[in-house]
Design a protein around this motif. Sequence first.
Motif, PDB file in Angstrom:
ATOM      1  N   GLU A 191      23.121  50.366  42.233  1.00 37.25           N
ATOM      2  CA  GLU A 191      23.767  50.889  41.033  1.00 37.25           C
ATOM      3  C   GLU A 191      23.582  52.392  40.947  1.00 37.25           C
ATOM      4  N   GLU A 219      29.453  48.821  23.763  1.00 35.60           N
ATOM      5  CA  GLU A 219      28.614  49.943  23.365  1.00 35.60           C
ATOM      6  C   GLU A 219      27.378  50.017  24.264  1.00 35.60           C
ATOM      7  N   ARG A 220      26.777  51.191  24.311  1.00 40.18           N
ATOM      8  CA  ARG A 220      25.551  51.349  25.080  1.00 40.18           C
ATOM      9  C   ARG A 220      24.474  50.432  24.513  1.00 40.18           C
ATOM     10  N   LYS A 256      24.993  45.246  29.381  1.00 41.88           N
ATOM     11  CA  LYS A 256      25.970  45.110  30.469  1.00 41.88           C
ATOM     12  C   LYS A 256      25.287  45.204  31.836  1.00 41.88           C
ATOM     13  N   THR A 257      24.435  46.212  31.998  1.00 39.63           N
ATOM     14  CA  THR A 257      23.752  46.372  33.285  1.00 39.63           C
ATOM     15  C   THR A 257      22.806  45.203  33.547  1.00 39.63           C
ATOM     16  N   GLN A 287      36.512  59.515  39.820  1.00 43.26           N
ATOM     17  CA  GLN A 287      37.039  58.172  39.582  1.00 43.26           C
ATOM     18  C   GLN A 287      38.204  57.874  40.525  1.00 43.26           C
ATOM     19  N   LEU A 334      24.055  55.636  37.923  1.00 49.17           N
ATOM     20  CA  LEU A 334      24.430  56.112  36.600  1.00 49.17           C
ATOM     21  C   LEU A 334      25.396  57.272  36.767  1.00 49.17           C
ATOM     22  N   THR A 337      27.015  60.520  36.135  1.00 49.20           N
ATOM     23  CA  THR A 337      26.654  61.763  35.460  1.00 49.20           C
ATOM     24  C   THR A 337      27.625  62.850  35.910  1.00 49.20           C
ATOM     25  N   PRO A 346      33.110  56.119  32.112  1.00 49.66           N
ATOM     26  CA  PRO A 346      33.858  57.216  31.465  1.00 49.66           C
ATOM     27  C   PRO A 346      33.179  58.575  31.584  1.00 49.66           C
ATOM     28  N   ASP A 347      31.871  58.597  31.853  1.00 43.65           N
ATOM     29  CA  ASP A 347      31.170  59.876  31.993  1.00 43.65           C
ATOM     30  C   ASP A 347      31.407  60.515  33.354  1.00 43.65           C
ATOM     31  N   ASN A 400      27.357  52.634  36.343  1.00 39.17           N
ATOM     32  CA  ASN A 400      27.105  52.646  34.904  1.00 39.17           C
ATOM     33  C   ASN A 400      27.784  53.829  34.223  1.00 39.17           C
ATOM     34  N   GLU A 401      28.287  53.572  32.999  1.00 35.15           N
ATOM     35  CA  GLU A 401      28.908  54.608  32.159  1.00 35.15           C
ATOM     36  C   GLU A 401      30.047  55.301  32.889  1.00 35.15           C
TER      37      GLU A 401
END
Length: 231
Positions: A148, A84-85, A89-90, A207, A150, A152, A200-201, A197-198
């Motif tokens: 890294e 979960e967020r 993890k980061t 991907q 994020l 989006t 699936p977003d 990071n994230e």
Amino acid sequence: MVHSDNQTHAAAPAAPRPGIATVAELRAGGHGYETVKEEIRRNLLAAMRAGEQRFAGIIGFDQTVLPHLERALLAGHDTMLLGERGQGKTRLIRTLSELLDEWTPAVEGCEINDHPYQPVCARCRRLAAEQGDALAVTWRHRSERYGEKLATPDTSVGDLIGDVDPVKVAEGRTLGDAETIHFGLVPRTNRGIFCLNELPDLAERIQVSLLNVLEERDIAVRGYALRCRLT
């Protein structure tokens, strides 16, 4: 649980920057080539044998997450952390840079941090052929070898992998010249640790563009097929 401070602070180098400035000096000093995974494995094993802390600031995962992560690193795997967020993890991934050598050599001026023994970009291969053992070497601290992003919805292939640089084309280079490429975040973190990071977003087509990086260690930018051996 994890340490609540998610900000990164570059530690001051414990050892001075090496004075070696050319490939000839690097060879004379006995330096050998390793991939990042081999480097991390060597340093992780040394820390485990010495009973040293491997993941600074991470508390409460000693019997769960950390043993699994250590096994993945020892086996040389690319790693995906699921959870979960806000579970840290980061924060955990950022500690991995401490398993890198404090200083590592790179071709001076290289956008993707080529190793002087095994240059992969067009510019560094050209310079290596022209200059030989006089090829200039610079040194990068391990704090500079982590990147890294994020994920989006507006993240593009160009952001992560690269694109043609119109400025370089305007300077007179042709579109067939591999040196017209502007590298994205992933190749710019070559010979380091990159965290997305994230995941699936991220759009599915983006991907897919990362598949070759993970499976084949190469990148493709528009019409260019580059075997970059990213490590």
